[in-house]
Design a protein around this motif. Structure first.
Motif, PDB file in Angstrom:
ATOM      1  N   CYS A 169       0.846  -1.190   0.000  1.00  0.00           N
ATOM      2  CA  CYS A 169       0.000   0.000   0.000  1.00  0.00           C
ATOM      3  C   CYS A 169       0.886   1.247   0.000  1.00  0.00           C
ATOM      4  CB  CYS A 169      -0.888  -0.008   1.231  1.00  0.00           C
ATOM      5  SG  CYS A 169      -1.765   1.534   1.454  1.00  0.00           S
ATOM      6  N   GLY A 224       0.069   4.118   1.001  1.00  0.00           N
ATOM      7  CA  GLY A 224      -0.173   4.974   2.160  1.00  0.00           C
ATOM      8  C   GLY A 224       0.498   4.461   3.408  1.00  0.00           C
ATOM      9  N   CYS A 225       0.417   3.148   3.653  1.00  0.00           N
ATOM     10  CA  CYS A 225       0.887   2.619   4.936  1.00  0.00           C
ATOM     11  C   CYS A 225       1.918   1.507   4.800  1.00  0.00           C
ATOM     12  CB  CYS A 225      -0.299   2.122   5.755  1.00  0.00           C
ATOM     13  SG  CYS A 225      -1.095   0.684   5.021  1.00  0.00           S
TER      14      CYS A 225
HETATM   15 ZN   LIG Z   1      -2.635   1.394   3.532  1.00  0.00          ZN
END
Ligand SMILES: [Zn+2]
Ligand SMILES: [Zn+2]
Length: 242
Positions: A17, A19-20
């Protein structure tokens, strides 16, 4: 054969991911949580900068208060995200965190947001960085985004259509008048590329649109060089009150 290679690559570098960093099932994506936390723009938007507006259109052109207060030299514009929360983190990682690979999914989101403003005879160009800043940062994130948008839309990209001849300081915190003064004459057409925009439409690409002063200086440089119409596309738009 290619499928096999893909499978091997995915086994060695499982998609994560953006984002994370958690594992995700699809490549170039966000996990469910990050997707929900990323402020993608949709629905009714300002035709000039792409910020979401409340209500539905009645078929007439609509603009946000900011764009109405500062008439733009470009025709239309769009942004993929609002500059807040997870979008801010993604952009900072692309800009300062040495994560150029983020440009690929970002280009996909931008190409989607730009769909209503894409037209024929359109040339994509990034907002230029001064060479001293380029040397420090190693890459121009706007040029990476422009290449990525080009790949998604099939439109030609000219990475050095515009050049920044003066190293302008960060514009954050300056008044509109100060920004305009600093940018006047700082951005111009590359002498060996200007012929490429004669009679063409230019789609300017940048990572963040704040006041729009940089886009305005670039759009003016394109129009002065003979471009037909100029459009702008930002990965994220800063809202004035956030
Ligand atoms: Zn994420
Ligand atoms: Zn606007």
């Amino acid at each position: 054969m290619w499928q096999k290679i893909q499978t091997v690559i995915e086994a060695i570098y499982p998609p994560r991911c953006l984002g994370c960093g958690d594992l995700v099932t699809s490549d170039f994506g966000l996990c469910g949580t990050c997707w929900r936390d990323t402020p993608f723009i949709g629905g009714t938007v300002c035709e000039s900068c792409g910020v979401p507006l409340i209500g539905a259109t009645d078929g007439h052109r609509i603009e946000c208060d900011d764009c109405m207060a500062h008439p733009r030299p470009w025709t239309d514009g769009r942004s993929a995200l609002l500059y807040s929360g997870r979008a801010r983190r993604i952009i900072l990682a692309l800009k300062h965190g040495d994560r150029p690979e983020l440009a690929r999914p970002a280009g996909l989101w931008m190409a989607r947001a730009a769909k209503p403003i894409l037209c024929d005879r359109m040339l994509i160009a990034p907002v230029p960085l001064h060479w001293t800043r380029l040397a420090r940062r190693r890459y121009n994130q706007s040029a990476l985004l422009a290449q990525s948008v080009g790949r998604e839309t099939g439109l030609p990209v000219c990475p050095d259509l515009l050049v920044r001849s003066v190293a302008t300081p960060m514009l954050e915190g300056m008044t509109a008048a100060q920004r305009d003064e600093l940018l006047t004459g700082a951005i111009g057409a590359h002498p060996r590329r200007r012929h490429r925009m004669t009679g063409q439409n230019v789609l300017l690409v940048d990572d963040v649109m704040t006041s729009g002063a940089t886009f305005a200086a670039c759009a003016q440089a394109c129009l002065d060089a003979g471009a037909n119409q100029v459009f702008v596309l930002a990965l994220a738009r800063v809202l004035r009150d956030t």
